[in-house]
Motif scaffolding. Structure first.
Motif, PDB file in Angstrom:
ATOM      1  N   PHE A   5      47.250  -2.565  20.185  1.00 50.97           N
ATOM      2  CA  PHE A   5      47.037  -1.186  20.606  1.00 50.97           C
ATOM      3  C   PHE A   5      47.367  -0.217  19.487  1.00 50.97           C
ATOM      4  CE2 PHE A   5      48.053   2.920  22.347  1.00 50.97           C
ATOM      5  CZ  PHE A   5      46.987   3.125  23.194  1.00 50.97           C
ATOM      6  N   TRP A   6      48.490  -0.412  18.823  1.00 47.44           N
ATOM      7  CA  TRP A   6      48.866   0.557  17.784  1.00 47.44           C
ATOM      8  C   TRP A   6      48.113   0.336  16.488  1.00 47.44           C
ATOM      9  CZ3 TRP A   6      50.340   4.798  19.553  1.00 47.44           C
ATOM     10  CH2 TRP A   6      51.159   4.873  20.683  1.00 47.44           C
ATOM     11  N   PHE A   7      47.577  -0.884  16.284  1.00 43.77           N
ATOM     12  CA  PHE A   7      46.698  -1.064  15.126  1.00 43.77           C
ATOM     13  C   PHE A   7      45.488  -0.148  15.283  1.00 43.77           C
ATOM     14  CE2 PHE A   7      43.469  -2.835  12.432  1.00 43.77           C
ATOM     15  CZ  PHE A   7      44.192  -3.199  11.301  1.00 43.77           C
ATOM     16  N   PHE A   8      45.082   0.030  16.544  1.00 39.21           N
ATOM     17  CA  PHE A   8      44.086   1.068  16.844  1.00 39.21           C
ATOM     18  C   PHE A   8      44.750   2.443  16.916  1.00 39.21           C
ATOM     19  CE2 PHE A   8      43.495   3.665  20.642  1.00 39.21           C
ATOM     20  CZ  PHE A   8      42.385   4.388  20.272  1.00 39.21           C
ATOM     21  N   GLY A   9      45.871   2.511  17.625  1.00 46.05           N
ATOM     22  CA  GLY A   9      46.433   3.800  18.039  1.00 46.05           C
ATOM     23  C   GLY A   9      46.882   4.675  16.904  1.00 46.05           C
ATOM     24  N   HIS A  10      47.392   4.078  15.834  1.00 49.35           N
ATOM     25  CA  HIS A  10      47.800   4.978  14.771  1.00 49.35           C
ATOM     26  C   HIS A  10      46.628   5.536  13.980  1.00 49.35           C
ATOM     27  CE1 HIS A  10      50.867   7.427  13.237  1.00 49.35           C
ATOM     28  NE2 HIS A  10      50.154   7.452  12.138  1.00 49.35           N
ATOM     29  N   PRO A  11      45.680   4.704  13.547  1.00 48.44           N
ATOM     30  CA  PRO A  11      44.470   5.304  12.966  1.00 48.44           C
ATOM     31  C   PRO A  11      43.845   6.344  13.900  1.00 48.44           C
ATOM     32  CG  PRO A  11      44.471   2.954  12.580  1.00 48.44           C
ATOM     33  CD  PRO A  11      45.648   3.235  13.455  1.00 48.44           C
ATOM     34  N   GLU A  12      43.974   6.101  15.198  1.00 43.12           N
ATOM     35  CA  GLU A  12      43.410   7.029  16.178  1.00 43.12           C
ATOM     36  C   GLU A  12      43.940   8.460  15.965  1.00 43.12           C
ATOM     37  OE1 GLU A  12      41.214   7.491  18.500  1.00 43.12           O
ATOM     38  OE2 GLU A  12      42.129   9.347  19.226  1.00 43.12           O
ATOM     39  N   VAL A  13      45.219   8.608  15.666  1.00 41.82           N
ATOM     40  CA  VAL A  13      45.711   9.971  15.500  1.00 41.82           C
ATOM     41  C   VAL A  13      45.088  10.619  14.268  1.00 41.82           C
ATOM     42  CG1 VAL A  13      47.872   9.325  16.603  1.00 41.82           C
ATOM     43  CG2 VAL A  13      47.826   9.639  14.145  1.00 41.82           C
ATOM     44  N   TYR A  14      44.721   9.804  13.282  1.00 43.34           N
ATOM     45  CA  TYR A  14      44.023  10.386  12.124  1.00 43.34           C
ATOM     46  C   TYR A  14      42.557  10.630  12.443  1.00 43.34           C
ATOM     47  CZ  TYR A  14      48.403   9.604   9.919  1.00 43.34           C
ATOM     48  OH  TYR A  14      49.737   9.644   9.645  1.00 43.34           O
ATOM     49  N   ILE A  15      41.986   9.788  13.318  1.00 45.52           N
ATOM     50  CA  ILE A  15      40.628  10.056  13.793  1.00 45.52           C
ATOM     51  C   ILE A  15      40.616  11.436  14.455  1.00 45.52           C
ATOM     52  CG2 ILE A  15      38.928   9.390  15.567  1.00 45.52           C
ATOM     53  CD1 ILE A  15      39.746   6.442  14.976  1.00 45.52           C
ATOM     54  N   ALA A  75      34.811   8.262  10.347  1.00 44.93           N
ATOM     55  CA  ALA A  75      33.863   7.277  10.881  1.00 44.93           C
ATOM     56  C   ALA A  75      34.284   5.871  10.479  1.00 44.93           C
ATOM     57  CB  ALA A  75      32.448   7.581  10.386  1.00 44.93           C
ATOM     58  N   ILE A  76      34.756   5.710   9.249  1.00 46.91           N
ATOM     59  CA  ILE A  76      35.218   4.381   8.812  1.00 46.91           C
ATOM     60  C   ILE A  76      36.425   3.974   9.657  1.00 46.91           C
ATOM     61  CG2 ILE A  76      36.154   3.059   6.870  1.00 46.91           C
ATOM     62  CD1 ILE A  76      34.595   4.951   5.016  1.00 46.91           C
ATOM     63  N   LEU A  77      37.335   4.908   9.869  1.00 47.13           N
ATOM     64  CA  LEU A  77      38.503   4.622  10.715  1.00 47.13           C
ATOM     65  C   LEU A  77      38.076   4.233  12.126  1.00 47.13           C
ATOM     66  CD1 LEU A  77      40.231   5.758   8.399  1.00 47.13           C
ATOM     67  CD2 LEU A  77      41.426   7.172  10.035  1.00 47.13           C
ATOM     68  N   SER A  78      37.119   4.978  12.685  1.00 51.14           N
ATOM     69  CA  SER A  78      36.639   4.696  14.045  1.00 51.14           C
ATOM     70  C   SER A  78      36.067   3.297  14.133  1.00 51.14           C
ATOM     71  CB  SER A  78      35.527   5.677  14.443  1.00 51.14           C
ATOM     72  OG  SER A  78      36.053   6.953  14.602  1.00 51.14           O
ATOM     73  N   LEU A  79      35.241   2.951  13.159  1.00 45.87           N
ATOM     74  CA  LEU A  79      34.579   1.648  13.152  1.00 45.87           C
ATOM     75  C   LEU A  79      35.613   0.532  13.220  1.00 45.87           C
ATOM     76  CD1 LEU A  79      31.822   0.202  12.763  1.00 45.87           C
ATOM     77  CD2 LEU A  79      32.330   0.154  10.334  1.00 45.87           C
ATOM     78  N   LEU A  80      36.647   0.635  12.379  1.00 43.72           N
ATOM     79  CA  LEU A  80      37.638  -0.442  12.304  1.00 43.72           C
ATOM     80  C   LEU A  80      38.612  -0.399  13.475  1.00 43.72           C
ATOM     81  CD1 LEU A  80      38.340  -0.185   8.477  1.00 43.72           C
ATOM     82  CD2 LEU A  80      36.884  -1.838   9.647  1.00 43.72           C
ATOM     83  N   ALA A  81      39.051   0.802  13.853  1.00 46.87           N
ATOM     84  CA  ALA A  81      40.106   0.909  14.867  1.00 46.87           C
ATOM     85  C   ALA A  81      39.564   0.639  16.270  1.00 46.87           C
ATOM     86  CB  ALA A  81      40.752   2.284  14.799  1.00 46.87           C
ATOM     87  N   PHE A  82      38.434   1.238  16.620  1.00 48.29           N
ATOM     88  CA  PHE A  82      37.920   1.059  17.980  1.00 48.29           C
ATOM     89  C   PHE A  82      37.476  -0.378  18.229  1.00 48.29           C
ATOM     90  CE2 PHE A  82      37.657   5.755  18.170  1.00 48.29           C
ATOM     91  CZ  PHE A  82      38.288   5.924  19.395  1.00 48.29           C
TER      92      PHE A  82
END
Lengths: 266, 574
Positions: free
Chosen positions: B269-279, B215-222
């Motif tokens: 995009f990848w500042f979001f996209g890499h955390p995304e794979v951990y999301i 959830a923390i990752l989602s908040l920051l990445a999205f």
């Protein structure tokens, strides 16, 4: 079920190892100066990671083999010493591997090309590669694609007709290079991002609109090698091919001469 | 689920809409996300099947469609990636299971912000419908890939799907980002503020830890993706030039904008996209830890190390985005940092693998379907993970970047491993969600086909990559050395067709069990966590007036001196 799972894991290990040893398709022979180093690092990677793959799966298999049907289970919350040992071991392995790779990267990127390097400007367009050589004056003419680009009139890159430096520029749809000499590429694009991929040279570099990106390598063997586009650039992405023709120094000089004439005549 | 319920009972039972459709109950919201993903995964799978068929039999004419053209292929590819990454892998493990089980495992009957939570679902549904609508507009869906690199994605005449289809993609993603942030705020607050007495952070099940960190990752990445999507929409529709540089000429037409940078998009995009794979994968890791402990009848090996590994992976996940950009023209010095940080992330990942094996080691393993899928997860995680440190090396990535090697890597580590965790979780929590048991025999059969099938599909793709086969090629005939790889591509397609057919077993098992499966007792797996103290299926009010008192950690299996081999978290004693 334990036995079935064990067999499946064994099958996975054997099939994967076999696949990589038999490798029905594989790297094309490397023909650039840095290819040997890259291929060596690849070999290290495949052995190291392959060993870890097998070891990991064997450990997983053993843990399933040791499953008990009855009797007491050893109650354990973990083991910090084992944990630390494993962490240090894997960190040393991976970072050791990483340092070797970083050294290779430095050699590829931070050693400047030789001063006699062939200068070629590479332009990616939907869906064609163009290679521009400076001609006798050693200077490329200015371009302005929006004003002057007319592919049908033989000026796909939009070389400024009023710039004297551009008069003897040669534009080719294949990359012709002398063997054993560095080539210094300047990659550009006037529409979307493309990526110049020459597998035999172990070379890839994006061509980004708005940027002029330098990259260099040295072909070591004469022959013809394929170029593909490695960055999705639209419907024709799959057919955006070209070729590198690596020829002897003499043949290269001759090719330059033959190209120069019609170009200046125009 | 919704369609089924609305059609059968919506009219006859007053208040049904309130109770089961426009509900703010976290269980209903969780199931709504779950069934939304069900639709998404079916479409996404069919798209990949069409792509695989087209690649090796390009002249095949499909009923109602005809032959697949290059622009269709690229639209399928983009939609497959988008549906799977956003609406399946980011939705089921986190929003589906997380919504349903986070409160129950924490011993509470409600989320912190129930209305925000429901709003999150409806926004996600709207986002999904807008995305699918793109198939039906002139030019079709976007063909720029799920990464949407400008200028291809920024200029409407750069390709057939780049007009309205791409605008819809961007609007859909913007809404998805907003919904994800809503959900994330709710998860974080619930975890920090709502836990039942005695549920210390270090007593939480690892599933809750992964939902919390995700959830923390989602908040920051999205939030970052939302910004990027808005900027790109402005570039397309308002004449701004965040990503469009000067001097472009696309399809023979000069582009007026000047001054933008295509690389800016890639960074955002990848500042979001890499955390995304951990999301996508962290909740799967939580489920795997949980399930392996339950069915080995042993505590999680190294619980604290697992928690720190989750936190470390989440943190490092934000520092590695540049490894997607080694050939992008980014300053080559940056590669040193991104390469080292990416290698660093392999360390906590290795700790987790070690601890999973440690958990089942010498356990009294019950070979249930959830356990099979979790063991499969570990296997795929090892296999897909080990190519990570290889791709993290810029000198090697230069060659493999944008080839099938990368496709194989992320499908194994994120898509297949993620899917295995979803299957494990579905079989594991099915009794709690629907009050019935799924069929074990069908479950095992489905596992065998999917496990061996995943390897049969994706291992050969590594080889295609080593031979230099670029990804996102709609035909194999354009480049000679690629054309030579057609036989191996054919093998992959056959493996994919067989594996996808095997998924019918899961569908049959799922829907048959929902109505006809044997009734589930409250705690069929003999688990320790709080959701199993409730009857199956979970009653509408959750714990009701009862406030569970937690006395111990989540993984007290085979504790010495205990009467049973599991001690419920809320059982008396200490």
């Amino acid at each position: 079920m334990a036995i079935a799972l064990l067999l499946a894991i064994l099958l996975v290990i054997l099939a994967c190892v076999y696949l990589f040893i038999a490798h029905p398709v594989w790297f094309p022979a490397g023909v650039s100066a840095h290819a040997a180093g890259v291929d060596h690092q690849f070999a290290v990677a495949f052995w190291l990671l392959g060993a870890l793959f097998v070891a990991g799966h064997i450990a997983l298999g053993i843990s399933l083999m040791r499953a008990r049907r009855r009797g007491k289970v050893t109650y354990t919350q973990g083991d910090w010493r084992l944990e630390a040992l494993w962490t240090v071991l894997i960190a040393v392995l991976f970072f050791g591997f990483n340092v070797a790779g970083v050294r290779l990267w430095s050699q590829m990127k931070f050693q400047q090309p030789e001063s006699d390097a062939v200068q070629v400007e590479v332009t990616g367009t939907q869906f064609e590669w163009y290679f521009r050589y400076a001609g006798a004056d050693g200077k490329l003419g200015d371009t302005d694609a929006q004003r002057f680009a007319h592919p049908e009139e033989g000026n796909p890159l939009g070389i400024d007709p009023d710039d004297p430096a551009g008069k003897d520029d040669m534009v080719s749809t294949s990359l012709v290079l002398p063997v054993g000499r560095d080539v210094d590429l300047t990659l550009r694009s006037n529409d979307v991002i493309h990526s110049l991929f020459i597998p035999a040279m172990r070379f890839k570099q994006d061509a980004v609109p708005g940027m002029s990106i330098h990259a260099h390598f040295r072909p070591m063997q004469t022959g013809e090698y394929e170029i593909s586009c490695a960055e999705l650039c639209g419907t024709g992405h799959y057919r955006m091919r070209a070729s590198v023709k690596v020829v002897s120094e003499a043949e290269f000089k001759q090719w330059v001469k033959s190209k120069e004439l019609p170009s200046t005549a125009k | 689920m919704e369609e089924r319920s609305t059609s059968s009972t919506a009219v006859s039972t007053p208040g049904f809409l309130r109770r089961c459709v426009f509900s703010t109950d976290h269980k209903v919201v969780g199931l709504q996300y779950f069934f939304l993903s069900f639709a998404a995964v079916l479409i996404g799978t069919v798209l990949s099947l069409l792509m695989r068929i087209h690649l090796v039999w390009p002249t095949v004419s499909l009923p109602f469609f005809g032959t697949i053209k290059p622009e269709n292929y690229l639209a399928f590819l983009t939609m497959h990636g988008t549906l799977m990454v956003f609406f399946v892998l980011s939705t089921v493990p986190q929003s589906g299971f997380g919504n349903y089980f986070l409160p129950l495992q924490l011993g509470v009957s409600e989320m912190a912000f129930p209305k925000l939570n429901a709003a999150g679902f409806w926004t996600t549904l709207l986002s999904f419908l807008i995305l699918i609508a793109a198939f039906f507009v002139p030019g079709g869906a976007s063909g720029a890939g799920w990464t949407q690199y400008p200028p291809l994605s920024a200029i409407a005449n750069s390709g057939p799907g780049q007009a309205l289809g791409t605008d819809l993609w961007l609007v859909s993603m913007g809404l998805f980002c907003v919904a994800s942030v809503m959900g994330a705020i709710n998860f974080i607050t619930t975890t920090l503020k709502m836990r039942t007495p005695g549920m210390d952070l270090m007593r939480m099940p690892l599933t809750c830890w992964t939902w919390f960190v995700t959830a923390i990752l989602s908040l920051l990445a999205f939030s970052v993706l939302l910004a990027a999507v808005i900027l790109l929409l402005l570039d397309r529709n308002a004449g701004t030039a965040f990503f469009v540089p000067a001097g472009l000429i696309v399809s023979g037409k000069a582009v007026a904008q000047t001054g933008g940078s295509p690389l800016l998009w890639q960074h955002l995009f990848w500042f979001f996209g890499h955390p995304e794979v951990y999301i996508a994968i962290l909740p799967g890791m939580g489920v795997t830890s949980h399930v392996l402990s339950v069915f080995s009848r042993k505590p999680v090996f190294g619980y604290r190390a697992m928690v720190w590994a989750i936190v470390a992976i989440g943190f490092l996940g934000f520092l590695v985005w540049g490894h997607h950009m080694f050939v992008s023209g980014m300053n080559p010095y940056a590669a040193f940092a991104f390469s080292a940080l990416t290698t660093a992330i392999a360390v906590p990942s290795a700790i987790k693998t070690f601890n999973w094996i440690g958990t089942i080691w010498d356990g009294r393993i019950r070979f249930t379907t959830p356990l099979l899928f979790s063991v499969g997860f570990v296997s795929l995680f090892i296999t897909g993970g080990l190519t990570g440190p290889l791709l993290a090396q810029p000198a090697l990535d230069i060659y493999l970047h944008d080839t099938y090697f990368v496709v194989a890597h992320f499908h194994l580590i994120m898509a297949m491993a993620g899917l295995f965790a979803i299957f494990a979780a579905t079989h594991f929590w099915f009794p709690k969600m629907f009050g019935r048991m799924m069929n074990e025999r069908l479950g095992a059969l489905h596992f065998w086909i999917t496990f061996l099938g995943s390897y049969a599909i994706f291992m050969p793709m590594h080889l295609l990559g080593t031979a230099g086969h670029p990804r996102r090629y709609s035909e194999l005939t354009g480049v000679q050395y690629v054309a030579a790889m057609a036989p191996l591509q054919k093998f992959v397609t056959v493996a994919a067709i067989i594996t996808m057919s095997g998924q019918i077993i899961f569908l049959v098992n799922f829907f048959w069990s929902m109505f006809k499966g044997p009734t589930a007792p409250a705690n069929p797996w003999e688990c320790t966590t709080l959701e199993w103290t409730l009857p199956s299926p979970t009653p509408a009010g959750g714990f009701g007036e009862h406030v569970p008192m937690v006395n111990r950690g989540a993984y007290e299996y085979s504790a010495p001196g205990a009467e049973t081999d599991y001690l419920m978290q809320d059982a008396p004693g200490s």
